[in-house]
Design a protein around this motif. Structure first.
Motif, PDB file in Angstrom:
ATOM      1  N   ARG A 133       0.825  -1.206   0.000  1.00 25.80           N
ATOM      2  CA  ARG A 133       0.000   0.000   0.000  1.00 25.80           C
ATOM      3  C   ARG A 133       0.859   1.256   0.000  1.00 25.80           C
ATOM      4  NH1 ARG A 133      -4.543   0.609   4.600  1.00 25.80           N
ATOM      5  NH2 ARG A 133      -3.196   2.139   5.586  1.00 25.80           N
ATOM      6  N   GLU A 134       2.044   1.159   0.576  1.00 22.16           N
ATOM      7  CA  GLU A 134       2.956   2.310   0.618  1.00 22.16           C
ATOM      8  C   GLU A 134       4.084   2.188  -0.393  1.00 22.16           C
ATOM      9  OE1 GLU A 134       2.575   5.092   2.272  1.00 22.16           O
ATOM     10  OE2 GLU A 134       0.669   4.345   3.034  1.00 22.16           O
ATOM     11  N   GLN A 135       4.548   0.981  -0.645  1.00 21.07           N
ATOM     12  CA  GLN A 135       5.713   0.784  -1.505  1.00 21.07           C
ATOM     13  C   GLN A 135       5.361   0.402  -2.935  1.00 21.07           C
ATOM     14  OE1 GLN A 135       8.484  -1.921   0.323  1.00 21.07           O
ATOM     15  NE2 GLN A 135       8.460  -0.860   2.291  1.00 21.07           N
ATOM     16  N   GLY A 136       4.144  -0.102  -3.142  1.00 22.19           N
ATOM     17  CA  GLY A 136       3.755  -0.561  -4.464  1.00 22.19           C
ATOM     18  C   GLY A 136       3.994  -2.053  -4.616  1.00 22.19           C
ATOM     19  N   ALA A 137       3.154  -2.698  -5.401  1.00 24.38           N
ATOM     20  CA  ALA A 137       3.244  -4.137  -5.628  1.00 24.38           C
ATOM     21  C   ALA A 137       3.903  -4.423  -6.972  1.00 24.38           C
ATOM     22  CB  ALA A 137       1.850  -4.762  -5.607  1.00 24.38           C
ATOM     23  N   ASP A 138       4.637  -5.511  -7.029  1.00 25.49           N
ATOM     24  CA  ASP A 138       5.227  -5.993  -8.284  1.00 25.49           C
ATOM     25  C   ASP A 138       4.302  -7.054  -8.859  1.00 25.49           C
ATOM     26  OD1 ASP A 138       7.646  -4.436  -8.008  1.00 25.49           O
ATOM     27  OD2 ASP A 138       8.212  -5.834  -6.425  1.00 25.49           O
ATOM     28  N   LEU A 167      -5.746 -19.685 -10.357  1.00 19.31           N
ATOM     29  CA  LEU A 167      -4.701 -19.974 -11.350  1.00 19.31           C
ATOM     30  C   LEU A 167      -3.835 -18.748 -11.609  1.00 19.31           C
ATOM     31  CD1 LEU A 167      -6.838 -22.029 -13.902  1.00 19.31           C
ATOM     32  CD2 LEU A 167      -5.039 -22.933 -12.400  1.00 19.31           C
ATOM     33  N   ILE A 168      -4.476 -17.597 -11.718  1.00 17.68           N
ATOM     34  CA  ILE A 168      -3.753 -16.345 -11.969  1.00 17.68           C
ATOM     35  C   ILE A 168      -2.840 -16.014 -10.799  1.00 17.68           C
ATOM     36  CG2 ILE A 168      -4.057 -13.839 -12.236  1.00 17.68           C
ATOM     37  CD1 ILE A 168      -6.748 -14.579 -13.692  1.00 17.68           C
ATOM     38  N   ALA A 169      -3.373 -16.128  -9.576  1.00 14.67           N
ATOM     39  CA  ALA A 169      -2.591 -15.791  -8.392  1.00 14.67           C
ATOM     40  C   ALA A 169      -1.442 -16.774  -8.167  1.00 14.67           C
ATOM     41  CB  ALA A 169      -3.500 -15.747  -7.167  1.00 14.67           C
ATOM     42  N   MET A 170      -1.687 -18.073  -8.364  1.00 16.70           N
ATOM     43  CA  MET A 170      -0.632 -19.066  -8.148  1.00 16.70           C
ATOM     44  C   MET A 170       0.498 -18.889  -9.143  1.00 16.70           C
ATOM     45  SD  MET A 170      -2.574 -22.592  -7.011  1.00 16.70           S
ATOM     46  CE  MET A 170      -3.588 -22.710  -8.481  1.00 16.70           C
ATOM     47  N   GLU A 171       0.157 -18.614 -10.393  1.00 17.44           N
ATOM     48  CA  GLU A 171       1.199 -18.392 -11.399  1.00 17.44           C
ATOM     49  C   GLU A 171       2.045 -17.188 -11.031  1.00 17.44           C
ATOM     50  OE1 GLU A 171       1.189 -18.366 -16.194  1.00 17.44           O
ATOM     51  OE2 GLU A 171       0.065 -16.713 -15.269  1.00 17.44           O
ATOM     52  N   ALA A 172       1.385 -16.129 -10.565  1.00 13.51           N
ATOM     53  CA  ALA A 172       2.120 -14.921 -10.171  1.00 13.51           C
ATOM     54  C   ALA A 172       3.064 -15.212  -9.015  1.00 13.51           C
ATOM     55  CB  ALA A 172       1.129 -13.814  -9.797  1.00 13.51           C
ATOM     56  N   ARG A 173       2.577 -15.908  -8.010  1.00 17.15           N
ATOM     57  CA  ARG A 173       3.429 -16.187  -6.845  1.00 17.15           C
ATOM     58  C   ARG A 173       4.610 -17.069  -7.225  1.00 17.15           C
ATOM     59  NH1 ARG A 173       0.495 -14.720  -2.194  1.00 17.15           N
ATOM     60  NH2 ARG A 173      -0.648 -12.862  -2.892  1.00 17.15           N
ATOM     61  N   ARG A 174       4.401 -18.032  -8.125  1.00 16.02           N
ATOM     62  CA  ARG A 174       5.516 -18.877  -8.561  1.00 16.02           C
ATOM     63  C   ARG A 174       6.591 -18.052  -9.254  1.00 16.02           C
ATOM     64  NH1 ARG A 174       1.372 -22.612 -10.108  1.00 16.02           N
ATOM     65  NH2 ARG A 174       1.515 -21.872 -12.264  1.00 16.02           N
ATOM     66  N   GLY A 176       7.352 -15.016  -8.445  1.00 14.24           N
ATOM     67  CA  GLY A 176       7.902 -14.019  -7.530  1.00 14.24           C
ATOM     68  C   GLY A 176       7.154 -12.697  -7.523  1.00 14.24           C
ATOM     69  N   TYR A 177       5.927 -12.686  -8.019  1.00 16.43           N
ATOM     70  CA  TYR A 177       5.122 -11.464  -8.064  1.00 16.43           C
ATOM     71  C   TYR A 177       4.061 -11.484  -6.964  1.00 16.43           C
ATOM     72  CZ  TYR A 177       7.072 -11.104 -12.800  1.00 16.43           C
ATOM     73  OH  TYR A 177       7.922 -11.030 -13.875  1.00 16.43           O
ATOM     74  N   ALA A 178       3.595 -10.307  -6.607  1.00 19.05           N
ATOM     75  CA  ALA A 178       2.546 -10.189  -5.601  1.00 19.05           C
ATOM     76  C   ALA A 178       1.184 -10.555  -6.168  1.00 19.05           C
ATOM     77  CB  ALA A 178       2.509  -8.771  -5.036  1.00 19.05           C
ATOM     78  N   GLU A 179       0.984 -10.309  -7.454  1.00 16.94           N
ATOM     79  CA  GLU A 179      -0.326 -10.520  -8.054  1.00 16.94           C
ATOM     80  C   GLU A 179      -0.200 -10.660  -9.560  1.00 16.94           C
ATOM     81  OE1 GLU A 179      -3.009 -11.855  -7.785  1.00 16.94           O
ATOM     82  OE2 GLU A 179      -4.236 -10.494  -6.555  1.00 16.94           O
ATOM     83  N   GLY A 180      -1.229 -11.258 -10.168  1.00 18.73           N
ATOM     84  CA  GLY A 180      -1.280 -11.382 -11.619  1.00 18.73           C
ATOM     85  C   GLY A 180      -2.410 -10.546 -12.175  1.00 18.73           C
ATOM     86  N   ILE A 181      -2.201 -10.015 -13.369  1.00 19.78           N
ATOM     87  CA  ILE A 181      -3.213  -9.248 -14.093  1.00 19.78           C
ATOM     88  C   ILE A 181      -3.655 -10.074 -15.291  1.00 19.78           C
ATOM     89  CG2 ILE A 181      -3.739  -7.125 -15.359  1.00 19.78           C
ATOM     90  CD1 ILE A 181      -3.184  -6.693 -12.379  1.00 19.78           C
ATOM     91  N   ALA A 182      -4.961 -10.265 -15.428  1.00 24.10           N
ATOM     92  CA  ALA A 182      -5.489 -11.099 -16.512  1.00 24.10           C
ATOM     93  C   ALA A 182      -5.930 -10.253 -17.692  1.00 24.10           C
ATOM     94  CB  ALA A 182      -6.667 -11.920 -16.008  1.00 24.10           C
ATOM     95  N   LEU A 183      -5.766 -10.823 -18.878  1.00 25.08           N
ATOM     96  CA  LEU A 183      -6.347 -10.263 -20.091  1.00 25.08           C
ATOM     97  C   LEU A 183      -7.671 -10.966 -20.352  1.00 25.08           C
ATOM     98  CD1 LEU A 183      -3.188 -10.229 -22.417  1.00 25.08           C
ATOM     99  CD2 LEU A 183      -3.951  -8.451 -20.821  1.00 25.08           C
TER     100      LEU A 183
END
Length: 324
Positions: A133-138, A167-174, A176-183
Protein backbone atom coordinates in the motif's frame (compact mmCIF):
# COMPACT_ATOMS: atom_id res chain seq x y z
CA UNK A 1 -9.50 -19.77 15.32
CA UNK A 2 -10.67 -19.80 18.94
CA UNK A 3 -14.22 -20.34 20.15
CA UNK A 4 -14.39 -16.59 20.84
CA UNK A 5 -14.66 -16.13 17.05
CA UNK A 6 -18.35 -16.26 16.21
CA UNK A 7 -20.01 -17.17 12.90
CA UNK A 8 -23.59 -16.46 11.91
CA UNK A 9 -24.81 -19.70 10.33
CA UNK A 10 -28.39 -20.24 9.14
CA UNK A 11 -29.79 -17.70 11.57
CA UNK A 12 -27.77 -18.64 14.65
CA UNK A 13 -24.53 -17.33 16.11
CA UNK A 14 -22.11 -20.22 16.65
CA UNK A 15 -18.52 -20.63 17.82
CA UNK A 16 -16.09 -21.11 14.94
CA UNK A 17 -15.72 -24.89 15.29
CA UNK A 18 -19.48 -25.50 15.32
CA UNK A 19 -20.20 -23.89 11.94
CA UNK A 20 -19.86 -27.03 9.82
CA UNK A 21 -21.33 -28.43 6.59
CA UNK A 22 -21.77 -31.93 5.15
CA UNK A 23 -19.24 -33.32 2.65
CA UNK A 24 -22.04 -33.73 0.10
CA UNK A 25 -22.58 -29.96 0.08
CA UNK A 26 -23.31 -29.00 -3.52
CA UNK A 27 -21.03 -25.94 -3.41
CA UNK A 28 -18.03 -28.12 -2.52
CA UNK A 29 -18.53 -30.18 -5.67
CA UNK A 30 -19.72 -27.57 -8.16
CA UNK A 31 -18.82 -24.11 -6.84
CA UNK A 32 -22.49 -23.15 -6.41
CA UNK A 33 -21.96 -20.30 -3.97
CA UNK A 34 -22.13 -16.53 -4.04
CA UNK A 35 -20.45 -14.27 -1.55
CA UNK A 36 -19.32 -10.80 -0.62
CA UNK A 37 -16.27 -9.25 1.01
CA UNK A 38 -17.00 -6.26 3.22
CA UNK A 39 -14.92 -4.03 5.46
CA UNK A 40 -15.63 -2.61 8.87
CA UNK A 41 -13.35 0.29 9.74
CA UNK A 42 -12.51 1.75 13.13
CA UNK A 43 -13.61 5.39 12.84
CA UNK A 44 -13.84 8.31 15.30
CA UNK A 45 -17.56 7.43 15.54
CA UNK A 46 -16.93 3.76 16.27
CA UNK A 47 -16.85 0.72 13.95
CA UNK A 48 -18.50 1.47 10.62
CA UNK A 49 -19.36 -0.72 7.65
CA UNK A 50 -18.28 0.59 4.25
CA UNK A 51 -21.15 0.34 1.73
CA UNK A 52 -22.87 -2.54 3.51
CA UNK A 53 -26.19 -2.10 1.68
CA UNK A 54 -24.46 -2.09 -1.71
CA UNK A 55 -22.63 -5.32 -0.91
CA UNK A 56 -25.82 -7.00 0.25
CA UNK A 57 -27.65 -5.83 -2.87
CA UNK A 58 -24.95 -7.38 -5.07
CA UNK A 59 -25.06 -10.60 -3.02
CA UNK A 60 -28.76 -10.97 -3.83
CA UNK A 61 -28.18 -10.08 -7.49
CA UNK A 62 -25.48 -12.76 -7.75
CA UNK A 63 -27.80 -15.31 -6.13
CA UNK A 64 -30.57 -14.40 -8.56
CA UNK A 65 -28.32 -15.06 -11.57
CA UNK A 66 -27.70 -18.62 -10.31
CA UNK A 67 -31.27 -19.24 -9.20
CA UNK A 68 -30.33 -19.43 -5.51
CA UNK A 69 -33.03 -18.46 -3.02
CA UNK A 70 -31.20 -16.75 -0.15
CA UNK A 71 -34.06 -17.40 2.25
CA UNK A 72 -33.68 -14.06 4.02
CA UNK A 73 -34.31 -10.50 2.89
CA UNK A 74 -31.62 -7.85 2.51
CA UNK A 75 -32.42 -6.16 5.81
CA UNK A 76 -32.04 -9.47 7.65
CA UNK A 77 -28.62 -10.09 6.08
CA UNK A 78 -27.52 -6.53 6.97
CA UNK A 79 -28.58 -7.11 10.56
CA UNK A 80 -26.80 -10.47 10.67
CA UNK A 81 -23.58 -8.87 9.40
CA UNK A 82 -23.75 -6.36 12.23
CA UNK A 83 -24.52 -9.08 14.79
CA UNK A 84 -21.53 -11.22 13.94
CA UNK A 85 -19.12 -8.26 14.17
CA UNK A 86 -20.54 -7.28 17.56
CA UNK A 87 -20.50 -10.89 18.75
CA UNK A 88 -16.83 -11.23 17.83
CA UNK A 89 -15.95 -7.95 19.57
CA UNK A 90 -14.02 -6.57 16.60
CA UNK A 91 -13.29 -2.83 16.22
CA UNK A 92 -12.45 -3.44 12.54
CA UNK A 93 -13.03 -6.50 10.41
CA UNK A 94 -13.29 -8.19 7.05
CA UNK A 95 -16.80 -9.63 6.76
CA UNK A 96 -17.71 -12.51 4.45
CA UNK A 97 -21.40 -13.31 3.81
CA UNK A 98 -21.66 -16.62 1.95
CA UNK A 99 -24.74 -18.18 0.36
CA UNK A 100 -24.34 -21.72 -0.94
CA UNK A 101 -26.23 -24.79 -2.03
CA UNK A 102 -26.02 -27.31 0.77
CA UNK A 103 -26.12 -31.07 1.25
CA UNK A 104 -28.06 -33.24 -1.17
CA UNK A 105 -27.54 -35.31 -4.30
CA UNK A 106 -24.38 -35.28 -6.36
CA UNK A 107 -25.92 -34.19 -9.66
CA UNK A 108 -24.98 -30.91 -11.29
CA UNK A 109 -28.57 -29.77 -10.81
CA UNK A 110 -29.35 -29.80 -7.09
CA UNK A 111 -32.25 -32.07 -6.12
CA UNK A 112 -33.45 -29.95 -3.22
CA UNK A 113 -33.78 -26.27 -4.09
CA UNK A 114 -34.51 -25.50 -0.44
CA UNK A 115 -31.13 -26.80 0.73
CA UNK A 116 -29.46 -23.38 0.73
CA UNK A 117 -27.26 -22.30 3.62
CA UNK A 118 -26.08 -18.86 4.66
CA UNK A 119 -22.98 -18.13 6.73
CA UNK A 120 -21.37 -14.85 7.73
CA UNK A 121 -17.80 -14.67 9.02
CA UNK A 122 -16.03 -11.68 10.55
CA UNK A 123 -12.26 -11.72 10.94
CA UNK A 124 -9.46 -9.27 11.68
CA UNK A 125 -7.74 -8.49 8.39
CA UNK A 126 -5.13 -5.86 7.69
CA UNK A 127 -3.79 -4.75 4.33
CA UNK A 128 -4.27 -7.57 1.79
CA UNK A 129 -0.97 -6.91 0.03
CA UNK A 130 1.00 -5.95 3.15
CA UNK A 131 3.36 -3.00 2.78
CA UNK A 132 2.52 -2.69 -0.94
CA UNK A 133 0.00 0.00 0.00
CA UNK A 134 2.96 2.31 0.62
CA UNK A 135 5.71 0.78 -1.51
CA UNK A 136 3.75 -0.56 -4.46
CA UNK A 137 3.24 -4.14 -5.63
CA UNK A 138 5.23 -5.99 -8.28
CA UNK A 139 2.78 -7.71 -10.63
CA UNK A 140 2.80 -9.64 -13.89
CA UNK A 141 0.47 -10.20 -16.81
CA UNK A 142 -0.87 -13.73 -16.44
CA UNK A 143 -0.90 -16.40 -19.12
CA UNK A 144 -4.42 -17.23 -17.92
CA UNK A 145 -7.27 -15.23 -19.47
CA UNK A 146 -10.59 -14.24 -18.00
CA UNK A 147 -13.59 -16.18 -19.27
CA UNK A 148 -15.26 -15.08 -22.49
CA UNK A 149 -18.56 -13.18 -22.35
CA UNK A 150 -21.63 -15.39 -22.02
CA UNK A 151 -19.69 -18.18 -20.30
CA UNK A 152 -19.32 -17.31 -16.61
CA UNK A 153 -21.21 -14.13 -15.65
CA UNK A 154 -18.43 -11.92 -14.33
CA UNK A 155 -20.85 -9.47 -12.70
CA UNK A 156 -21.92 -12.22 -10.29
CA UNK A 157 -19.55 -12.73 -7.38
CA UNK A 158 -19.72 -16.53 -7.45
CA UNK A 159 -17.39 -19.02 -5.83
CA UNK A 160 -16.79 -20.94 -9.06
CA UNK A 161 -15.47 -17.83 -10.80
CA UNK A 162 -12.53 -17.75 -8.43
CA UNK A 163 -10.96 -20.96 -9.71
CA UNK A 164 -9.71 -18.79 -12.56
CA UNK A 165 -8.44 -16.26 -10.00
CA UNK A 166 -6.54 -18.99 -8.17
CA UNK A 167 -4.70 -19.97 -11.35
CA UNK A 168 -3.75 -16.35 -11.97
CA UNK A 169 -2.59 -15.79 -8.39
CA UNK A 170 -0.63 -19.07 -8.15
CA UNK A 171 1.20 -18.39 -11.40
CA UNK A 172 2.12 -14.92 -10.17
CA UNK A 173 3.43 -16.19 -6.85
CA UNK A 174 5.52 -18.88 -8.56
CA UNK A 175 7.13 -16.12 -10.59
CA UNK A 176 7.90 -14.02 -7.53
CA UNK A 177 5.12 -11.46 -8.06
CA UNK A 178 2.55 -10.19 -5.60
CA UNK A 179 -0.33 -10.52 -8.05
CA UNK A 180 -1.28 -11.38 -11.62
CA UNK A 181 -3.21 -9.25 -14.09
CA UNK A 182 -5.49 -11.10 -16.51
CA UNK A 183 -6.35 -10.26 -20.09
CA UNK A 184 -9.77 -10.95 -21.52
CA UNK A 185 -10.40 -13.52 -24.24
CA UNK A 186 -9.83 -10.69 -26.77
CA UNK A 187 -6.37 -9.92 -25.40
CA UNK A 188 -7.47 -6.64 -23.82
CA UNK A 189 -6.90 -5.77 -20.17
CA UNK A 190 -9.41 -7.22 -17.72
CA UNK A 191 -8.56 -7.29 -13.98
CA UNK A 192 -6.37 -8.81 -11.30
CA UNK A 193 -6.96 -12.15 -9.60
CA UNK A 194 -9.09 -10.41 -7.00
CA UNK A 195 -8.94 -6.72 -7.85
CA UNK A 196 -10.06 -4.21 -10.43
CA UNK A 197 -7.32 -2.19 -12.09
CA UNK A 198 -6.82 1.49 -12.90
CA UNK A 199 -4.19 3.23 -15.01
CA UNK A 200 -3.19 6.88 -15.29
CA UNK A 201 -2.54 7.77 -18.93
CA UNK A 202 -1.66 11.38 -19.77
CA UNK A 203 -3.20 12.48 -16.49
CA UNK A 204 -6.51 10.68 -17.11
CA UNK A 205 -7.69 7.87 -14.86
CA UNK A 206 -8.63 4.92 -17.07
CA UNK A 207 -10.11 1.51 -16.24
CA UNK A 208 -11.40 -1.41 -18.34
CA UNK A 209 -15.17 -1.38 -18.89
CA UNK A 210 -17.52 -3.73 -17.07
CA UNK A 211 -17.89 -5.65 -20.35
CA UNK A 212 -14.23 -6.74 -20.10
CA UNK A 213 -14.95 -9.78 -17.93
CA UNK A 214 -14.50 -7.83 -14.70
CA UNK A 215 -16.41 -7.89 -11.46
CA UNK A 216 -18.45 -4.70 -11.13
CA UNK A 217 -16.48 -3.75 -8.06
CA UNK A 218 -17.94 -1.63 -5.28
CA UNK A 219 -14.50 -0.24 -4.45
CA UNK A 220 -14.05 0.37 -8.20
CA UNK A 221 -17.22 2.45 -8.19
CA UNK A 222 -16.04 4.26 -5.06
CA UNK A 223 -12.72 5.15 -6.71
CA UNK A 224 -14.50 6.54 -9.79
CA UNK A 225 -16.79 8.61 -7.58
CA UNK A 226 -13.91 9.91 -5.43
CA UNK A 227 -11.81 10.69 -8.49
CA UNK A 228 -14.56 12.78 -10.04
CA UNK A 229 -15.09 14.58 -6.73
CA UNK A 230 -11.40 15.52 -6.89
CA UNK A 231 -11.87 16.94 -10.39
CA UNK A 232 -10.04 14.09 -12.14
CA UNK A 233 -11.03 12.94 -15.59
CA UNK A 234 -12.15 9.30 -15.59
CA UNK A 235 -12.66 7.03 -18.59
CA UNK A 236 -13.90 3.45 -18.86
CA UNK A 237 -12.57 1.98 -22.11
CA UNK A 238 -10.80 -0.98 -23.64
CA UNK A 239 -7.07 -1.06 -23.00
CA UNK A 240 -4.38 -3.18 -24.65
CA UNK A 241 -1.74 -4.93 -22.57
CA UNK A 242 0.91 -2.38 -23.49
CA UNK A 243 -1.07 0.35 -21.76
CA UNK A 244 0.36 -1.07 -18.53
CA UNK A 245 3.86 -0.24 -19.76
CA UNK A 246 2.90 3.23 -21.02
CA UNK A 247 1.04 4.25 -17.87
CA UNK A 248 2.33 6.91 -15.50
CA UNK A 249 0.58 5.14 -12.63
CA UNK A 250 -1.20 1.83 -12.07
CA UNK A 251 -3.14 0.69 -9.03
CA UNK A 252 -5.42 -2.19 -8.05
CA UNK A 253 -8.49 -1.87 -5.89
CA UNK A 254 -11.01 -4.03 -4.08
CA UNK A 255 -12.46 -4.57 -0.63
CA UNK A 256 -9.50 -6.67 0.47
CA UNK A 257 -6.85 -4.80 -1.56
CA UNK A 258 -8.37 -1.35 -0.85
CA UNK A 259 -6.19 0.91 -3.06
CA UNK A 260 -2.84 -0.77 -3.75
CA UNK A 261 -0.35 0.96 -6.07
CA UNK A 262 1.56 -1.12 -8.62
CA UNK A 263 5.32 -0.53 -8.63
CA UNK A 264 6.20 -2.68 -11.60
CA UNK A 265 4.56 -4.83 -14.28
CA UNK A 266 6.54 -7.75 -15.72
CA UNK A 267 9.58 -6.29 -13.92
CA UNK A 268 9.23 -2.96 -15.77
CA UNK A 269 8.92 0.02 -13.45
CA UNK A 270 5.61 1.88 -13.67
CA UNK A 271 6.17 5.58 -14.28
CA UNK A 272 8.72 6.98 -11.84
CA UNK A 273 8.17 4.13 -9.41
CA UNK A 274 6.60 4.29 -5.98
CA UNK A 275 3.18 5.79 -5.35
CA UNK A 276 2.18 8.34 -7.98
CA UNK A 277 0.42 11.62 -7.11
CA UNK A 278 -3.03 10.61 -8.41
CA UNK A 279 -2.89 7.24 -6.64
CA UNK A 280 -1.80 9.00 -3.45
CA UNK A 281 -4.61 11.55 -3.70
CA UNK A 282 -7.16 8.76 -4.12
CA UNK A 283 -5.69 6.80 -1.22
CA UNK A 284 -5.96 9.87 1.00
CA UNK A 285 -9.55 10.51 -0.08
CA UNK A 286 -10.49 6.85 0.43
CA UNK A 287 -8.85 6.27 3.80
CA UNK A 288 -9.91 9.76 4.84
CA UNK A 289 -13.46 8.43 4.90
CA UNK A 290 -12.51 6.38 7.94
CA UNK A 291 -10.55 8.94 9.97
CA UNK A 292 -12.75 11.95 9.27
CA UNK A 293 -10.59 13.76 6.70
CA UNK A 294 -13.04 13.00 3.86
CA UNK A 295 -16.68 13.93 4.29
CA UNK A 296 -18.94 10.97 3.55
CA UNK A 297 -21.16 12.82 1.10
CA UNK A 298 -22.54 9.56 -0.33
CA UNK A 299 -23.77 7.86 2.83
CA UNK A 300 -21.33 4.99 2.40
CA UNK A 301 -20.65 4.47 6.11
CA UNK A 302 -23.09 2.83 8.51
CA UNK A 303 -22.52 1.98 12.16
CA UNK A 304 -22.05 -1.61 13.21
CA UNK A 305 -24.27 -0.98 16.21
CA UNK A 306 -24.88 1.24 19.20
CA UNK A 307 -23.82 -0.62 22.31
CA UNK A 308 -24.07 2.50 24.47
CA UNK A 309 -21.92 2.11 27.54
CA UNK A 310 -21.52 -1.63 26.96
CA UNK A 311 -18.15 -2.86 25.87
CA UNK A 312 -17.67 -5.05 22.80
CA UNK A 313 -17.25 -8.02 25.13
CA UNK A 314 -20.56 -7.29 26.86
CA UNK A 315 -22.29 -6.99 23.48
CA UNK A 316 -20.85 -10.32 22.43
CA UNK A 317 -21.93 -12.01 25.67
CA UNK A 318 -25.51 -10.78 25.36
CA UNK A 319 -25.79 -11.95 21.76
CA UNK A 320 -24.39 -15.39 22.54
CA UNK A 321 -26.78 -15.75 25.48
CA UNK A 322 -29.72 -14.72 23.29
CA UNK A 323 -28.95 -17.42 20.71
CA UNK A 324 -28.01 -20.19 23.17
Amino acid sequence: MSDSTMIWHNGTLKPWHEATVHVSTHALHYGSSVFEGERVYATPDGPQFFRLADHTRRLFASARVYGIDVGYDEAEIDTACREVVLASGLPSAYVRPLVFRGAGGLGVLPKDESAVEVAILALPWGSYHGDAREQGADVCVSSWNRAAPNTFPSWAKAGGNYLNSQLIAMEARRGGYAEGIALGCDGMLSEGAGENIFLVLNGTLVTPPTSAGVLVGITRDSVITLARSLGLRVEERELPREALYYAEEVFMCGTAAEITPVRSVDRMTVGKGGVGPITRALQEAFFGLFDGRTHDAWGWLSPVGDTGAASAAEARASLVEATA
